[in-house]
Scaffold this active site. Sequence first.
Site, short mmCIF file in Angstrom:
data_model
loop_
_atom_site.label_atom_id
_atom_site.label_comp_id
_atom_site.label_asym_id
_atom_site.label_seq_id
_atom_site.Cartn_x
_atom_site.Cartn_y
_atom_site.Cartn_z
N SER A 26 -64.37 -49.19 -60.39
CA SER A 26 -63.74 -48.82 -59.06
C SER A 26 -63.90 -49.96 -58.35
O SER A 26 -64.63 -51.01 -58.27
CB SER A 26 -64.76 -47.77 -58.65
OG SER A 26 -64.66 -47.54 -57.21
N TYR A 81 -73.18 -46.12 -56.04
CA TYR A 81 -72.05 -45.85 -57.03
C TYR A 81 -71.05 -47.29 -57.28
O TYR A 81 -70.85 -47.35 -58.58
CB TYR A 81 -70.97 -44.87 -56.20
CG TYR A 81 -69.88 -44.37 -56.95
CD1 TYR A 81 -69.77 -43.83 -58.02
CD2 TYR A 81 -68.39 -45.39 -56.86
CE1 TYR A 81 -68.47 -43.71 -58.73
CE2 TYR A 81 -67.33 -44.94 -57.70
CZ TYR A 81 -67.40 -44.10 -58.58
OH TYR A 81 -66.25 -43.83 -59.36
N ASN A 116 -58.22 -45.49 -54.82
CA ASN A 116 -57.31 -44.51 -54.31
C ASN A 116 -56.19 -44.07 -55.21
O ASN A 116 -55.15 -44.26 -54.72
CB ASN A 116 -56.92 -45.04 -52.74
CG ASN A 116 -58.22 -45.07 -51.92
OD1 ASN A 116 -59.16 -44.37 -52.08
ND2 ASN A 116 -58.09 -45.97 -50.75
N LYS A 124 -71.13 -48.81 -61.23
CA LYS A 124 -69.93 -49.17 -61.67
C LYS A 124 -69.95 -50.89 -62.13
O LYS A 124 -69.44 -51.13 -63.31
CB LYS A 124 -68.76 -49.17 -61.03
CG LYS A 124 -68.54 -47.59 -60.85
CD LYS A 124 -67.87 -47.05 -62.07
CE LYS A 124 -67.27 -45.55 -61.72
NZ LYS A 124 -66.82 -44.93 -63.16
#
Length: 199
Positions: free
Chosen positions: A133, A165, A194, A169
């Site tokens: 991400s 988060y 996104n 990752k």
Amino acid sequence: MRIQATSKTFDLPQGDGRKVCIAGGGGFIGSHIGKKLKENGWYVIAVGWRENEFMNKDDFCDEYILSDVRKLEVAVDVCKGCTQVYNLAAHMGGMGFVRSNESVLSFNNTAISMNMLEAARRNKVKDYFYSSSAYVYNQKNKQGDPENPGLAESDAWPARPHDMYGLEKLYAEEMALAYGRDFDMNIRIARLHNIYGPN
């Protein structure tokens, strides 16, 4: 740490019935990857902890397993016989959910990431894809700047992601790279941001 970025054109090879596992196959991105793989002759095993809401199972996989890869035995089982593993699974929600559930998300996502890597290793999978991400990037860098020319892979270091988060990752990226070095696995990582679409 070695980061390699490429912008080469990629042509998806024919699967000729070879098996792939997509963890997070019930999600938007996972089901679209599954659809493309299936169209190219791959035998797609998708696993998720909820039903797919984006398309019919027959459109994106040959088998859909409704289960939980936070359990190592499940992860090992779904990777059996696979030549490739795509890990797109994550416990995620909107920003309010992420910020108010950091410990739960970190625990769940670490379990998912580690179990899928270990399952791939135990099943002698050669090609492993990890869906990371843009949350891994240092929160003090250029992300909030409208004049930002773009982010580079190296902008994630020194590490100071937006939240737990992003930190999980980034850790999972490093673990995947370590598995690649230690166990002769081809590791590919994409930092997504996104993602949306009509279906």
